[in-house]
Every structure is written in structure tokens, then in C-alpha cells.
Design a protein around this motif. Structure first.
Motif, PDB file in Angstrom:
ATOM      1  N   CYS A  72       0.840  -1.201   0.000  1.00 50.87           N
ATOM      2  CA  CYS A  72       0.000   0.000   0.000  1.00 50.87           C
ATOM      3  C   CYS A  72       0.873   1.248   0.000  1.00 50.87           C
ATOM      4  CB  CYS A  72      -0.915   0.002   1.225  1.00 50.87           C
ATOM      5  SG  CYS A  72      -2.109  -1.357   1.207  1.00 50.87           S
ATOM      6  N   ILE A  73       0.327   2.330  -0.558  1.00 50.96           N
ATOM      7  CA  ILE A  73       1.116   3.546  -0.714  1.00 50.96           C
ATOM      8  C   ILE A  73       1.095   4.421   0.535  1.00 50.96           C
ATOM      9  CG2 ILE A  73       0.865   3.593  -3.222  1.00 50.96           C
ATOM     10  CD1 ILE A  73      -1.295   5.747  -2.854  1.00 50.96           C
ATOM     11  N   ASN A  74       0.133   4.185   1.432  1.00 55.74           N
ATOM     12  CA  ASN A  74       0.071   4.957   2.669  1.00 55.74           C
ATOM     13  C   ASN A  74      -0.886   4.253   3.644  1.00 55.74           C
ATOM     14  OD1 ASN A  74      -2.627   5.784   1.923  1.00 55.74           O
ATOM     15  ND2 ASN A  74      -1.698   7.368   0.621  1.00 55.74           N
ATOM     16  N   PRO A  75      -0.893   4.683   4.924  1.00 56.85           N
ATOM     17  CA  PRO A  75      -1.787   4.054   5.890  1.00 56.85           C
ATOM     18  C   PRO A  75      -3.262   4.223   5.571  1.00 56.85           C
ATOM     19  CG  PRO A  75      -0.006   5.201   7.009  1.00 56.85           C
ATOM     20  CD  PRO A  75       0.077   5.581   5.566  1.00 56.85           C
ATOM     21  N   ALA A  76      -3.621   5.338   4.903  1.00 53.58           N
ATOM     22  CA  ALA A  76      -5.032   5.556   4.551  1.00 53.58           C
ATOM     23  C   ALA A  76      -5.552   4.466   3.628  1.00 53.58           C
ATOM     24  CB  ALA A  76      -5.198   6.928   3.895  1.00 53.58           C
ATOM     25  N   GLU A  77      -4.707   3.992   2.725  1.00 57.44           N
ATOM     26  CA  GLU A  77      -5.114   2.915   1.830  1.00 57.44           C
ATOM     27  C   GLU A  77      -5.371   1.635   2.612  1.00 57.44           C
ATOM     28  OE1 GLU A  77      -3.606   0.446  -2.141  1.00 57.44           O
ATOM     29  OE2 GLU A  77      -2.395   2.104  -1.374  1.00 57.44           O
ATOM     30  N   ASP A  91       1.703   9.360  14.039  1.00 54.34           N
ATOM     31  CA  ASP A  91       1.793   9.846  12.664  1.00 54.34           C
ATOM     32  C   ASP A  91       1.068   8.931  11.684  1.00 54.34           C
ATOM     33  OD1 ASP A  91       2.926  11.796  10.746  1.00 54.34           O
ATOM     34  OD2 ASP A  91       3.998  10.047   9.992  1.00 54.34           O
ATOM     35  N   VAL A  92       1.210   7.604  11.846  1.00 52.89           N
ATOM     36  CA  VAL A  92       0.558   6.712  10.881  1.00 52.89           C
ATOM     37  C   VAL A  92      -0.960   6.718  11.052  1.00 52.89           C
ATOM     38  CG1 VAL A  92       2.576   5.215  10.661  1.00 52.89           C
ATOM     39  CG2 VAL A  92       0.772   4.611  12.287  1.00 52.89           C
ATOM     40  N   ILE A  93      -1.417   7.187  12.207  1.00 54.52           N
ATOM     41  CA  ILE A  93      -2.868   7.259  12.407  1.00 54.52           C
ATOM     42  C   ILE A  93      -3.423   8.624  12.022  1.00 54.52           C
ATOM     43  CG2 ILE A  93      -4.741   7.058  14.088  1.00 54.52           C
ATOM     44  CD1 ILE A  93      -2.866   5.211  15.696  1.00 54.52           C
ATOM     45  N   PHE A  94      -2.800   9.691  12.525  1.00 51.02           N
ATOM     46  CA  PHE A  94      -3.363  11.025  12.365  1.00 51.02           C
ATOM     47  C   PHE A  94      -2.548  11.947  11.455  1.00 51.02           C
ATOM     48  CE2 PHE A  94      -4.957   9.577  16.540  1.00 51.02           C
ATOM     49  CZ  PHE A  94      -6.316   9.630  16.263  1.00 51.02           C
ATOM     50  N   GLN A 127      -8.101   8.648   8.015  1.00 55.58           N
ATOM     51  CA  GLN A 127      -8.772   9.107   6.796  1.00 55.58           C
ATOM     52  C   GLN A 127      -9.893   8.161   6.365  1.00 55.58           C
ATOM     53  OE1 GLN A 127      -6.240  10.877   3.735  1.00 55.58           O
ATOM     54  NE2 GLN A 127      -7.408   9.833   2.142  1.00 55.58           N
ATOM     55  N   ASN A 128      -9.670   6.863   6.511  1.00 54.45           N
ATOM     56  CA  ASN A 128     -10.676   5.882   6.075  1.00 54.45           C
ATOM     57  C   ASN A 128     -11.111   4.930   7.181  1.00 54.45           C
ATOM     58  OD1 ASN A 128     -10.854   6.623   3.217  1.00 54.45           O
ATOM     59  ND2 ASN A 128      -8.742   5.879   3.085  1.00 54.45           N
ATOM     60  N   ALA A 129     -10.760   5.253   8.407  1.00 57.70           N
ATOM     61  CA  ALA A 129     -11.149   4.393   9.525  1.00 57.70           C
ATOM     62  C   ALA A 129     -12.662   4.458   9.732  1.00 57.70           C
ATOM     63  CB  ALA A 129     -10.424   4.816  10.788  1.00 57.70           C
ATOM     64  N   SER A 130     -13.202   3.427  10.378  1.00 55.22           N
ATOM     65  CA  SER A 130     -14.645   3.368  10.626  1.00 55.22           C
ATOM     66  C   SER A 130     -14.901   2.692  11.968  1.00 55.22           C
ATOM     67  CB  SER A 130     -15.328   2.573   9.514  1.00 55.22           C
ATOM     68  OG  SER A 130     -15.023   1.187   9.633  1.00 55.22           O
ATOM     69  N   LYS A 131     -16.159   2.513  12.283  1.00 50.37           N
ATOM     70  CA  LYS A 131     -16.509   1.837  13.540  1.00 50.37           C
ATOM     71  C   LYS A 131     -16.099   0.367  13.514  1.00 50.37           C
ATOM     72  CE  LYS A 131     -21.222   0.675  12.069  1.00 50.37           C
ATOM     73  NZ  LYS A 131     -22.663   0.810  12.364  1.00 50.37           N
ATOM     74  N   ASN A 132     -15.809  -0.161  12.336  1.00 53.80           N
ATOM     75  CA  ASN A 132     -15.363  -1.560  12.232  1.00 53.80           C
ATOM     76  C   ASN A 132     -13.852  -1.712  12.381  1.00 53.80           C
ATOM     77  OD1 ASN A 132     -17.990  -2.566  11.651  1.00 53.80           O
ATOM     78  ND2 ASN A 132     -17.776  -1.891   9.535  1.00 53.80           N
TER      79      ASN A 132
END
Length: 297
Positions: free
Chosen positions: A53-58, A78-81, A88-93
């Protein structure tokens, strides 16, 4: 869990991260991996069960379970925020499983923030045992988090550990990791002192682990670290700089509770000298070099 359709996210392909990903692949998980050092990701370019993956958001776009294994608390944040972070794409799951050794109070703050912003869950799960035990799935893992989240991810933890223990709410795993570090990292200095003493008196140090194994001096560290010190094998299975970082974290937490840690404070001083003088970032076993009068660091 092996029938789980989504890949597992894994961020941080250092010494431990590499071994953990290898272990997860061995037990048939698919991995979406990211590391800021692209050369580390090249280690898996021919592995068909690893997607780079190109970044943590992916990763958070494609994975519900995301493991983080990085070297510093600020890098966890940093990898989270950070830019293109998990948030960026995190969810309740999303369940974030932090295998790193991270400051307990920051762990709690990061957990609260991701929960407030995205409804995501957090499990702090620092590990002990090193890359070899990661490869064969026999790590010890200290866990903090909600029981409901632990029930979901426990099959994965079982696949990478011989023993994981739930200590309570988020942050408690990191506190126990500091207890582990007090017990382990002080022993680096003790083993170095014992070896220097043996060599000064002409004792065959190679015989010591077997000779003392059934007595009170016997330990996993005597069996595995002491021979490496004898051989002057300082190839990193961890880094002296990481040991100093962890000892500094113990000191910070001890200060918060006004706890005396005289032995750990001395060990911290020794590793401060070692990392300051050493031209290479070697394994923690290189602490023995400080006591060797015949050699320069």
C-alpha cells in the motif's frame, strides 16, 4: 478467522514487523502492508499474499484489523493522524492493534481520539521475545483494551504468540511492557558484567549457561543473550537505541508516580553512554563493549 475474507493491515516492516508478517503469511493470512521505507516493502514484492500500500489511509480503506509495529510513540501517532493516515478511512469496524512499545498515556489519548473521530477501537498489544519468536509464533503479548475487541482479534493473537494476557483497559498492556523491560533490559547490563568478570578471571564463559541453568541464575536471557555476548555477536535483533528509548519511557512513567528505580536508572545511563559513543546502532548485547577495557566502542 482463517475464513476471514479481508486482508489484515500491517504497518511497520522493521526487524519485528518483517518477522510478524512472515508468520502471518505462514498461517495463511493475506496482508496489506505499508512502511515509510520503501526498501523494506521490497522484501515482499514476490509474495502473492502481500499487497503493498502507498500509505496508511489505503490500508484503512481495505482492512478492518490494522497492526502497527513502529519504533516510537510519535510514529504511531503519525501513521494514524498524520498526512494520509489511518484516520482518513477508519470506521466503527476498524480495530487498531498497536504492537509497538508506546507511552501509556499517549496510547490512551490516541485511543480516545480515534474513537471520538471515527468510532474505531484500539488494542495495545506490545510484544516480547524478539524476531525469532515472532517467526515461530511464540511471542508473549501484553494486552490492554475492551474485552469485546479482544474476542474478535484473539485468533490472530493466538497465531503469533504462545501466551497473550489481557490486563485491562487500553494502556494497561503498555504498562506491563514497561515491567517486562525493567526485568529484561537491566539483565543486559548484568550479563555483560558477569561475562567481563568471567573473562578477567580466565573462566571459560561458554560453560556458564549450562552450568547455571538449573540454579537460580538460569534464565532465557542467560541461554540466548550470554552466548551472543561471548561471541561479540552484535548483529541487531533489536537496537541499543530502542533499549535506551524504552528505559527512558520507564523513567518517565516512574517519575509520574514518584517510584524509585535506581537499577533501571543506572542501566539507562550505561545505554546513554553506549549509544552516544558507538558509531553503529548495534544490538543491545553490545553493552558489553562498555566494560571491555581492551577495545574502543
Amino acid at each position: 478467522m482463517k475464513n476471514y475474507k479481508k486482508p489484515i493491515g500491517f504497518i511497520g516492516i522493521g526487524l519485528m514487523g518483517f518477522s510478524l508478517v512472515k508468520r502471518l503469511l505462514e498461517v495463511n493470512y493475506s496482508i496489506n502492508a505499508y512502511d515509510k521505507n520503501e526498501k523494506r516493502l521490497e522484501l515482499f514484492q514476490d509474495e502473492n499474499k502481500v499487497s503493498i500500500c502507498i500509505n496508511p489511509a489505503e490500508i484503512s480503506q481495505t482492512c478492518d484489523f490494522i497492526f502497527i509495529c513502529v519504533d516510537k510513540t510519535e510514529n504511531v501517532s503519525d501513521v494514524i493522524f498524520g498526512k494520509n493516515g489511518i484516520v482518513q478511512n477508519a470506521s466503527k469496524n476498524t480495530i487498531i492493534i498497536d504492537l509497538s512499545t508506546t507511552l501509556a498515556d499517549e496510547t490512551i489519548n490516541l485511543s480516545k481520539r480515534i474513537s471520538a473521530e471515527k468510532g474505531s477501537s484500539w488494542v495495545d498489544a506490545p510484544v516480547s521475545g524478539g524476531p525469532e519468536k515472532a517467526l515461530d509464533g511464540s511471542l508473549a503479548i501484553m494486552v490492554g483494551g475492551e474485552q469485546k475487541d479482544l474476542e474478535i482479534i484473539s485468533p490472530i493473537l493466538n497465531d503469533i504468540s504462545s501466551n497473550f494476557t489481557h490486563f485491562g483497559s487500553v494502556g494497561s498492556g503498555q504498562i506491563v511492557k514497561m515491567i517486562n523491560q525493567i526485568l529484561v533490559l537491566n539483565n543486559y547490563a548484568i550479563l555483560a558484567e558477569a561475562l567481563t568478570f568471567a573473562e578477567a578471571w580466565g573462566i571459560d564463559a561458554h560453560k556458564i549457561p549450562n552450568a547455571l541453568s538449573d540454579g537460580h541464575a538460569g534464565s532465557n536471557l542467560l541461554t540466548h543473550l550470554f552466548p551472543r555476548m561471548i561471541k561479540k555477536d552484535f548483529k541487531p535483533q533489536g537496537y541499543a537505541s530502542q533499549i535506551l528509548k524504552d528505559l527512558s519511557m520507564v523513567s518517565e512513567l516512574a517519575n509520574q508516580k514518584n517510584i524509585p528505580i535506581p537499577i533501571t536508572s543506572l542501566t539507562r545511563q550505561l545505554f546513554t553512554i553506549l549509544t552516544g559513543k558507538s558509531k553503529e546502532n548495534l544490538d543491545g548485547t553490545s553493552i558489553v563493549k562498555l566494560l571491555d577495557k581492551s577495545k574502543t566502542i
